[in-house]
Every structure is written in C-alpha cells, then in structure tokens.
Design a protein around this motif. Structure first.
Motif: not given
Ligand code: MG
Ligand code: ATP
Length: 335
Positions: A8, A106, A110, A146-147, A192
């Motif tokens: 990103q 996520q 978020k 995290d992905q 993280k």
């Molecule tokens: Mg990310």
C-alpha cells in the motif's frame, strides 16, 4: 513460476514491511517471474488524503527501487492503472462467501480504528486482493504473517471458481518468512508494526534518520526482567532478537547465545546500530531516486502495460467461462 505481491502507498513504509515483504520481493526477482503492485485502490479503503495519494505512490515506488527492485527484472506498477483488477474483483465476488468476509481479522482490526467511516471497500478489500493475485495466475505470494488469512481466502475463491466454471485460475501459495514475518511495534510489542495503526515512537521507518532509529530502539518497551531470550512473556525482547537475527542473516538462537549475558541496554544499542546499517543504503538511494518523478511515472506506466498484457488474458478467460459479454473472446477459446 509467477510471484505476485502488493504493497500500500499509505504513509511511510516501515521495518516490518521491509523485513516481512520488501526483502522477499527483491529475492523473488531471482526466483521467478516477479510482479509487484502499489495498491492505491486498497489505500482508499481507510481515511486518506487525495492530495497525498499520488505522492505516497511515488514514495513507495522509490523505496522499492532503492531496496533493490529492478524494473528490468520485475514488473512494478500501480494497481489503478490496470482496470482488469477491479473488473475481476466483481466477477470473483460472485463466488466469494459473505460469511468468509465477515471472519477477516484485518477488517475487524481496521474497522475498529476508523473514526468517521467504516467503508464497504474495507470489507471488500480481500476480494480485490484476490483479484490482484489471481489475475496473474500467481504461484507464490510473498507477504507478512498478517496476510495469511487473506491468502487462504483467495485460495478458497480460486478453488470455488474452478469448481463451478472450469480450471481457469491458479491456486496460489503464500510465502511467509520463518523469522521476521511479524515485526512488532517497539512501544506496544503485542501489536504488529503498522502503517496506519502506528505509534510514531514504536514504528521504525525505512527512511528514518539514524539518530531517530537509535532513539526508538533505546526507548523500546521490554519487560523489567533480564535475559536476552525469546519467550511468550517477553514480547519486546523476542521482537528485538528476531529483528537482529534477520538483519544479520542468522538464526534467533545464535543471537540468544551471543547476548546471553548482555544487559538490555547494551543489546538495544547493538540492534539499533545493526538496523541503521541495514537501512542506510536504501535511504541513500531513495534520496537520489525520489526527485525524478518523471522517471518513476515512466517505470510505473511501462509496468502497467506489461501487467495488463497478462491480466487481460486471465480476465478474458474468466468472462468467457462465466458467460459474461460476447462469446468466443477467451484466450483459451478459438476466436
Ligand atoms: Mg497491511
Ligand atoms: P496497514 O497496517 O495499514 O495495513 P501495513 O504496514 O500492513 O499497513 P501494507 O502495505 O498493508 O502495510 O503491507 C505490505 C506488506 O508488508 C504485506 O505483505 C504485509 O504482510 C507486510 N507487513 C506489514 N506489517 C508487517 C509487520 N509488522 N511485520 C512483517 N510484515 C509486515
């Protein structure tokens, strides 16, 4: 072998991105046919400033090239330049289970951090990410820990698609590093290191000046005990051990052995010095590359053209298999 990953253009990229993702991108150039994407369409799913989005895209492109991506040896492009990603995401949405999207960590993390708006785009993010990867018939996706869940979901999407419409998509594998896949925030080592949910003092940016890096490590939160060793009740020290291990290219147990009798203060200085040296070449090259926006734009434009050549074939096959649009346009189908 095709390798694909996205990053990103939000904020400034940090040591976690560098260790978990960027160094793997660089290595990927020697291992296969590598495609890397600056995902501006993902960045707009949380609060962002339109005046900054393009600038941050150039920042990110310059960091990646400074770190060792070579536009001659990989495809580097901006997501929004290849419209196939967004069309494919809609087509894939039809085989994506709503219930699976509601389970994504996520989104939960978020959305909790958004003050004004939790956008539908943030919820839909994993489907666009699936399209990013599946459009290139990717075999391997280098990402941080995290992905993991998002890669699992895109595998499920590819399998569902193939089961329903025929063997069109490649089911990708993640590539998550054994050490350094989850670099933690230096101030709150239970979360993280992150671009958007960051504490300034706990996040080491790739472009931080050496003095800043030293200060951040000096103030890193550790437990009040002693002993430089990894343990679930010592998340701060464990994180520092992992960082030094990656930077030196050794295993964490070698670091534990070397610093067995060291005080925390000494150990932190050692980590800080190592990280300063590790990031310095990238920071210096960045300073040379970043001012030449025309060159960066031309690299991205050229990358987008090469990317589109691949993505448009996949999309044609997907449309054909799904019966969308006029017949006979699939690449695998005689025209
Ligand atoms: Mg990310
Ligand atoms: P955000 O927190 O806003 O999602 P980010 O820091 O995760 O931002 P991204 O551009 O989403 O940045 O992630 C780029 C890559 O960096 C991804 O592969 C991601 O898994 C990896 N990554 C992100 N944070 C870390 C971390 N703390 N440790 C290791 N890898 C990470």
């Amino acid at each position: 072998m095709r390798i694909f990953s996205g990053i990103q253009p939000t904020g400034r990229k940090h040591l976690g991105n560098y260790i978990g993702a960027i160094t793997q991108y660089v290595a990927g150039q020697d291992r296969g046919d590598a495609v890397y994407c600056i995902v501006d369409l993902h960045a707009i799913t949380v609060a962002f400033d339109p005046r900054e989005l393009r600038e941050r895209t150039y920042d990110t492109a310059a960091v990646l090239i400074a770190a060792g991506l070579d536009p001659e040896r990989c495809i580097l492009f901006r997501q929004s330049d290849v419209v196939e990603h967004t069309e494919l995401s809609w087509l894939l949405a039809s085989v994506t289970r709503y219930g699976d999207l509601t389970r994504m960590h996520q989104f939960k993390d978020k959305s909790a951090g958004q003050r004004d708006l939790v956008s539908a785009g943030l919820f839909f993010y994993p489907v666009l990410m699936a399209a990013d990867v599946l459009a290139y018939r990717t075999n391997e996706v280098p990402v941080g820990d995290d992905q993991r869940q998002h890669v699992e979901l895109m595998r499920e999407i590819a399998r569902s698609f193939n089961a329903r419409f025929g063997e069109i998509l490649v089911v990708p594998e993640h590539r998550i590093p054994a050490v350094g896949a989850r670099i933690m925030d230096l101030q709150s080592p239970e979360s993280k290191m992150s671009t958007t949910a960051a504490s300034e003092e706990g996040t080491v940016y790739v472009l931080d000046e050496p003095e800043r890096i030293e200060r951040k490590f000096k103030r890193a939160v550790t437990d009040s005990g002693e002993g430089v060793r990894r343990s679930p009740d010592k998340p701060g020290i464990t994180n520092l051990i992992d960082i030094l291990a990656v930077v030196r290219g050794v295993g964490p147990s070698e670091i534990e052995a070397e610093f067995a009798d060291a005080r925390y203060g000494e150990f932190k200085s050692e980590v800080a010095a190592a990280v300063v040296g590790y990031l310095a070449p990238t920071r210096e090259r960045y300073a040379e590359l970043r001012p030449d926006v025309e060159r960066l734009e031309s690299i991205l434009r050229d990358g987008a053209e090469r990317a589109r050549a691949v993505a448009s074939e996949t999309l044609a096959d997907v449309r054909e298999a799904m019966g969308v649009g006029p017949p006979g346009r699939g690449v695998g189908t005689p025209r």
